[in-house]
Design a protein around this motif. Structure first.
Motif, PDB file in Angstrom:
ATOM      1  N   ILE A  79       1.045  -1.664  -0.111  1.00  0.00           N
ATOM      2  CA  ILE A  79      -0.075   0.022  -0.020  1.00  0.00           C
ATOM      3  C   ILE A  79       1.292   1.441   0.118  1.00  0.00           C
ATOM      4  N   LEU A  80       0.418   2.076  -0.226  1.00  0.00           N
ATOM      5  CA  LEU A  80       1.150   3.314  -0.789  1.00  0.00           C
ATOM      6  C   LEU A  80       2.908   3.140  -1.385  1.00  0.00           C
ATOM      7  N   ASP A  81       3.623   3.727  -0.959  1.00  0.00           N
ATOM      8  CA  ASP A  81       5.374   3.412  -0.890  1.00  0.00           C
ATOM      9  C   ASP A  81       5.488   2.456  -0.931  1.00  0.00           C
ATOM     10  N   GLU A  82       4.871   1.148  -2.015  1.00  0.00           N
ATOM     11  CA  GLU A  82       5.873  -0.306  -1.479  1.00  0.00           C
ATOM     12  C   GLU A  82       5.284  -0.730  -0.069  1.00  0.00           C
ATOM     13  N   THR A  83       4.815   0.476   0.470  1.00  0.00           N
ATOM     14  CA  THR A  83       4.647  -1.009   2.128  1.00  0.00           C
ATOM     15  C   THR A  83       3.839  -2.232   2.592  1.00  0.00           C
ATOM     16  N   VAL A  84       4.942  -2.974   2.586  1.00  0.00           N
ATOM     17  CA  VAL A  84       4.361  -4.332   2.158  1.00  0.00           C
ATOM     18  C   VAL A  84       3.012  -4.365   3.183  1.00  0.00           C
ATOM     19  N   VAL A  85       1.701  -4.852   3.341  1.00  0.00           N
ATOM     20  CA  VAL A  85       0.758  -5.595   4.292  1.00  0.00           C
ATOM     21  C   VAL A  85       0.785  -6.884   4.231  1.00  0.00           C
ATOM     22  N   GLN A  86       0.539  -7.196   5.447  1.00  0.00           N
ATOM     23  CA  GLN A  86       0.602  -8.370   5.933  1.00  0.00           C
ATOM     24  C   GLN A  86      -0.638  -8.848   6.243  1.00  0.00           C
ATOM     25  N   GLU A  87      -1.950  -8.542   6.653  1.00  0.00           N
ATOM     26  CA  GLU A  87      -2.884  -8.084   6.728  1.00  0.00           C
ATOM     27  C   GLU A  87      -3.995  -7.372   7.170  1.00  0.00           C
ATOM     28  N   LEU A  88      -5.483  -7.505   6.215  1.00  0.00           N
ATOM     29  CA  LEU A  88      -6.273  -6.755   6.562  1.00  0.00           C
ATOM     30  C   LEU A  88      -7.353  -7.046   6.540  1.00  0.00           C
ATOM     31  N   SER A  89      -7.950  -5.320   7.647  1.00  0.00           N
ATOM     32  CA  SER A  89      -9.685  -6.404   7.991  1.00  0.00           C
ATOM     33  C   SER A  89     -10.013  -5.422   8.315  1.00  0.00           C
ATOM     34  N   PHE A  90     -12.039  -5.548   7.446  1.00  0.00           N
ATOM     35  CA  PHE A  90     -12.765  -4.816   7.907  1.00  0.00           C
ATOM     36  C   PHE A  90     -13.033  -4.034   8.981  1.00  0.00           C
ATOM     37  N   GLN A  91     -12.271  -4.347  10.356  1.00  0.00           N
ATOM     38  CA  GLN A  91     -12.926  -3.650  11.052  1.00  0.00           C
ATOM     39  C   GLN A  91     -12.285  -2.983  11.907  1.00  0.00           C
ATOM     40  N   GLY A  92     -11.348  -2.100  10.781  1.00  0.00           N
ATOM     41  CA  GLY A  92     -10.399  -0.999  11.330  1.00  0.00           C
ATOM     42  C   GLY A  92      -9.461  -1.174  11.666  1.00  0.00           C
ATOM     43  N   GLN A  93      -8.455  -2.836  10.989  1.00  0.00           N
ATOM     44  CA  GLN A  93      -7.255  -2.227  11.671  1.00  0.00           C
ATOM     45  C   GLN A  93      -6.966  -3.072  10.445  1.00  0.00           C
ATOM     46  N   LEU A  94      -5.472  -2.898   9.819  1.00  0.00           N
ATOM     47  CA  LEU A  94      -4.301  -3.485   9.086  1.00  0.00           C
ATOM     48  C   LEU A  94      -3.015  -3.596   9.644  1.00  0.00           C
ATOM     49  N   ARG A  95      -2.687  -4.676   9.478  1.00  0.00           N
ATOM     50  CA  ARG A  95      -0.655  -5.087  10.061  1.00  0.00           C
ATOM     51  C   ARG A  95      -0.134  -4.776   8.883  1.00  0.00           C
ATOM     52  N   VAL A  96       1.392  -3.820   8.609  1.00  0.00           N
ATOM     53  CA  VAL A  96       2.089  -3.674   7.853  1.00  0.00           C
ATOM     54  C   VAL A  96       3.903  -4.070   7.801  1.00  0.00           C
ATOM     55  N   PHE A  97       4.268  -4.126   7.248  1.00  0.00           N
ATOM     56  CA  PHE A  97       5.716  -4.051   7.746  1.00  0.00           C
ATOM     57  C   PHE A  97       6.797  -2.848   7.255  1.00  0.00           C
ATOM     58  N   LEU A  98       7.340  -2.272   8.366  1.00  0.00           N
ATOM     59  CA  LEU A  98       8.083  -0.968   8.976  1.00  0.00           C
ATOM     60  C   LEU A  98       9.414  -1.191   8.852  1.00  0.00           C
ATOM     61  N   GLY A  99      10.598  -0.671   9.001  1.00  0.00           N
ATOM     62  CA  GLY A  99      11.655  -1.251   8.329  1.00  0.00           C
ATOM     63  C   GLY A  99      11.915  -0.659  10.375  1.00  0.00           C
ATOM     64  N   VAL A 100      13.556  -1.485  11.144  1.00  0.00           N
ATOM     65  CA  VAL A 100      14.423  -1.662  12.029  1.00  0.00           C
ATOM     66  C   VAL A 100      15.113  -0.192  11.793  1.00  0.00           C
ATOM     67  N   ILE A 101      15.819   0.462  12.528  1.00  0.00           N
ATOM     68  CA  ILE A 101      16.405   1.007  12.608  1.00  0.00           C
ATOM     69  C   ILE A 101      18.137   0.517  13.132  1.00  0.00           C
ATOM     70  N   THR A 102      19.221   0.517  12.789  1.00  0.00           N
ATOM     71  CA  THR A 102      20.390   0.230  13.699  1.00  0.00           C
ATOM     72  C   THR A 102      21.184   1.007  13.374  1.00  0.00           C
ATOM     73  N   ASP A 103      21.908   0.706  14.842  1.00  0.00           N
ATOM     74  CA  ASP A 103      23.501   1.555  14.832  1.00  0.00           C
ATOM     75  C   ASP A 103      24.535   0.591  15.482  1.00  0.00           C
ATOM     76  N   CYS A 104      25.687  -0.044  14.901  1.00  0.00           N
ATOM     77  CA  CYS A 104      26.799  -1.115  14.611  1.00  0.00           C
ATOM     78  C   CYS A 104      27.748  -0.391  14.594  1.00  0.00           C
ATOM     79  N   TYR A 105      28.965  -1.002  15.372  1.00  0.00           N
ATOM     80  CA  TYR A 105      30.083  -0.530  16.027  1.00  0.00           C
ATOM     81  C   TYR A 105      31.236  -1.623  15.837  1.00  0.00           C
ATOM     82  N   THR A 106      32.578  -1.366  15.366  1.00  0.00           N
ATOM     83  CA  THR A 106      33.053  -2.540  15.624  1.00  0.00           C
ATOM     84  C   THR A 106      33.614  -2.338  17.169  1.00  0.00           C
ATOM     85  N   LYS A 107      34.435  -3.292  17.413  1.00  0.00           N
ATOM     86  CA  LYS A 107      34.814  -3.633  19.019  1.00  0.00           C
ATOM     87  C   LYS A 107      35.602  -2.495  18.706  1.00  0.00           C
ATOM     88  N   SER A 108      36.522  -2.082  18.201  1.00  0.00           N
ATOM     89  CA  SER A 108      37.274  -0.974  18.675  1.00  0.00           C
ATOM     90  C   SER A 108      36.451   0.140  18.941  1.00  0.00           C
TER      91      SER A 108
END
Length: 756
Positions: A79-108
């Motif tokens: 839906i919309l900007d290629e947001t992936v939909v997992q489930e639609l319901s006519f009870q007023g809710q839907l489930r979509v997949f949104l991204g996880v933000i990360t912040d990673c480092y080396t040992k140093s």
């Protein structure tokens, strides 16, 4: 009659009453979720309306349009900007997949992965504020032992929530617990449709690198995520085609951003179907719809909410399937014979009756008769309402078609009651056998003609006209009154009309021997009408038109003279018919400006060019009929090469080239006197002249043809000028208190008293 039989009869009558109620009983497996002819699945994901894909009619508007990409296996719904939909319901809710933000480092302590770690935006506010993040189903979640994460409203609504965590030892982290050590969760406010995520580190993960090199932040469905210590080392979930992790998020949606009170005022855009009700969205934006009690289905479809059969579901009813009767939106229970009470109460509802058997029978018969009376009463009321509705409709059409004006005209004209009868719709329906196809005599540009038999056994022609222009009702009524007074032997008599139908119905005398067109051109006829009959038909037609032009008051221009509008009786007597295009000429005018109407091949070229209708227009059309009688050819006919030839033009050209005798019907040449034929040819040529002023009048045409016929039937009598003047004078009847003149019998037939 035993008690069991009486109980059976009562139940039968009750069921009969219920079956007359327009309820639709369905099971949950039959409920439609999408519009007809629209797909309701993308892979294994159901797509209920107002969502949809494909045709524009399959979804409510652009904010509810989804995309089903079948190149993936299984197909991917977005839906919309290629947001992936997992489930639609006519009870007023839907489930979509949104991204996880990360912040990673080396040992140093060097950053290695900063995917979306700085003010990353997630939002749906461009969808018209009908989609918001559920505050009850989602949690803002941060993972890490050297982490600080922020969630901020991207629209500046003064909302900010933070998770900050440090943990020195892995042993401090508790598996499955997200209370601030390694995992932190917090709620979000209601009504937000967009947010920013920011992720930072205190010590660049140098102290916890062995078991936690990265920090993570995301909004997630609280029922989906369960913290695990292993997530601190690597949190990878639902990786998309770009390599980024995604988690499910619950959105609340509304069908519109209006309140229920405002939405109901505009039924054109109101989103709830039948048997449903409006509910304010629980996330403060707009409204959603829900099926009423006893109904299930998709409330956004016009007929989506359908009655459920509680009798087939033991969870829904307490009386068992035997004594249960389904009702629209509900059900009813009946106690067994010998019991009474509230059958819906489980266990103690039905209690034994203390009445004696005779009393039970009497009560049962009374209830049965009561139901029978109720059914009969309902049927009688429905019948009375239907009859009243029909009567009101008839009165509306009668008034709309000028019925009261016609009655006023009839009452003001002495002796007109019999001449202009007003028939009822029922009389004509019975006379024509309900307008059966087998009764059709013909169809034309102005209506369909049916054969009918009146109660007095008189055969009539019933013409159902096209709709009359309401702006010209007064003129239509005047024409009916005047035409009904015409009593010329060569004009089809108008007997009356019916104004109780949407389009007026006219009733004419029935003429038995079809049309002149049929006898000249019809299949199997082969132009076998003798010369004498042809000359007589032409003479009678000209007399009728001359009468309309000169003796009727006001004068009448027929405007559609053609062989198909000249009827013949068994003696081949001509009857001019079809006055659907006729116009009344004001006494102080000689021509009328009007839209051009008529039949191609018969139309006066001068009228076609100038739109000025005169009596000479009928003279031209009569000239075409005269040429048809002479040649046996149609007004427009094929010349053999596939092209259409105009008979009038061809005739005039043949006269000019001296070849007119070559196109005459062989039978005419054989039977007719050459000298008289020459006179008729010259008369036809004069009628077909392009300038109306050069054509003869219909009185002159009639007089000339009468002279030929008289000379033919009484060859010893010459038509001298004085005789001609006398005949012409007889045709020129006065405009008031006129009488009809029959030129064949030299008799006056009937006073019209100012009519025609």
């Amino acid at each position: 009659m035993g008690p069991q039989v009486l109980v059976f009869l009562i139940r039968f009558l009750f069921l009969f009453l219920l079956l007359s109620w327009p309820a639709v009983v369905a099971t949950s497996s039959t409920f439609p979720i999408a519009k007809p002819h629209c797909k309701d699945k993308c892979g294994n994901i159901s797509v209920p309306y107002p969502f949809g894909f494909g045709d524009k009619d399959c979804y409510r508007d652009e904010s509810f349009r989804v995309n089903c990409n079948s190149t993936f296996n299984p197909p991917k719904l977005s839906i919309l900007d290629e947001t992936v939909v997992q489930e639609l319901s006519f009870q007023g809710q839907l489930r979509v997949f949104l991204g996880v933000i990360t912040d990673c480092y080396t040992k140093s302590g060097q950053q290695t992965d900063t995917s979306f770690n700085d003010a990353t935006f997630f939002g749906f506010n461009q969808m018209g504020n009908t989609f918001t993040f559920s505050n009850t189903e989602n949690k803002f979640t941060a993972l890490g032992c050297d982490t600080k994460a922020y969630i901020v409203d991207s629209n500046g609504k003064n909302f900010k929530s933070e998770c900050g965590m440090t943990c020195n030892n892995k042993s401090d982290v508790i598996n499955g617990s997200c209370t601030g050590i390694g995992c932190c969760q917090t709620s979000i406010p209601k009504g937000y449709d967009s947010y920013d995520l920011t992720l930072r580190s205190y010590k660049n993960h140098t102290l916890v690198y062995d078991y936690n090199p990265c920090s993570y932040a995301f909004l997630v469905d609280k029922n989906w995520y369960n913290f695990s210590i292993s997530d601190l080392l690597d949190f990878t979930r639902n990786v998309d085609e770009y390599g980024f992790s995604q988690v499910p998020v619950v959105l609340d949606w509304a069908v519109d951003n209006k309140s229920c009170e405002v939405a109901k005022k505009d039924q054109a855009t109101y989103g709830c179907g039948k048997n449903s009700y409006c509910v304010e969205s629980k996330n403060s934006h707009g409204y959603i719809c829900s099926c009423s009690h006893g109904y299930e289905g998709n409330p956004y479809l016009p007929d989506g909410c359908q009655d459920i059969n509680e009798c087939k579901d033991p969870k829904e009813n307490t009386c068992g399937s035997i004594n249960c009767i389904n009702l629209p939106g509900s059900y009813n229970c009946s106690c067994p014979l010998g019991y009474h009470g509230d059958a819906k109460k489980d266990g103690t509802g039905c209690i034994p009756t203390t009445q004696n058997p005779n009393q039970v029978i009497q009560d049962t018969v009374g209830v049965g008769l009561g139901f029978l009376f109720l059914v009969i009463s309902i049927l009688l009321v429905l019948w009375a309402l239907q009859k009243r509705k029909k009567n009101k409709l008839k009165q509306k059409f009668f008034r709309q078609n000028g019925g009261f004006l016609l009655k006023q005209q009839i009452s003001s004209c002495e002796g007109l009651d019999e001449a202009a009868k007003i028939f009822t719709a029922e009389e004509l329906r019975q006379a024509s056998n309900n307008y059966a196809q087998s009764q059709i005599l013909g169809r034309g540009g102005y209506g369909t003609v049916y054969k009918g038999v009146l109660p007095n056994h008189r055969t009539v022609a019933i013409k159902k006209s096209r709709k009359v222009d309401e702006n010209q009702i007064e003129q239509f009524i005047n024409e009916v009154v005047i035409l009904s007074q015409i009593n010329h032997r060569n004009v089809v008599k108008l007997l009356g009309c019916c104004l109780e139908t949407e389009v007026p119905i006219l009733v004419y005398e029935f003429v038995t021997n079809k049309t002149l067109f049929h006898h000249i051109h019809g299949e199997g006829c082969n132009s076998l009408i003798s010369w004498d009959n042809r000359l007589r038909i032409a003479t009678e037609t000209s007399e009728a038109l001359a009468y309309l032009h000169s003796a009727a008051s006001p004068p009448i221009i027929h405007r559609d003279v053609k062989s198909a509008n000249i009827l013949l009786d068994d003696n081949y007597t001509a009857k001019v018919s079809d006055f659907g295009a006729s116009r009344l000429v004001p006494l102080d005018r000689t021509q009328i400006s009007t839209l051009v109407q008529g039949t191609l091949g018969y139309l006066d070229p001068e009228y076609l060019r100038s739109s000025q209708l005169t009596e000479k227009s009928d003279v031209y059309s009569f000239g075409v009929v005269l040429v048809e009688l002479l040649t046996g050819k149609k007004a427009l006919y094929s010349d053999g090469s596939g092209r259409q030839t105009n008979l009038a033009v061809h005739f005039v050209t043949s006269v000019e080239e001296g070849k007119v005798w070559e196109i005459l019907d062989n039978q005419i040449v054989t039977e007719g006197c050459r000298e008289k034929l020459q006179v008729v040819l010259e008369l036809a040529e004069r009628c077909l002249r392009l300038k109306g002023e050069e054509r003869p009048t219909m009185k002159e045409v009639a007089m000339e043809l009468q002279g030929l016929r008289r000379d033919q039937t009484q060859p010893w009598v010459a038509l001298n000028p004085e005789e001609g003047e006398r005949l012409l004078g007889e045709l020129a009847l006065p405009h008031h208190n006129t009488v009809e003149y029959n030129s064949l019998t030299d008799e006056a037939l009937m006073s019209l008293d100012g009519g025609r």
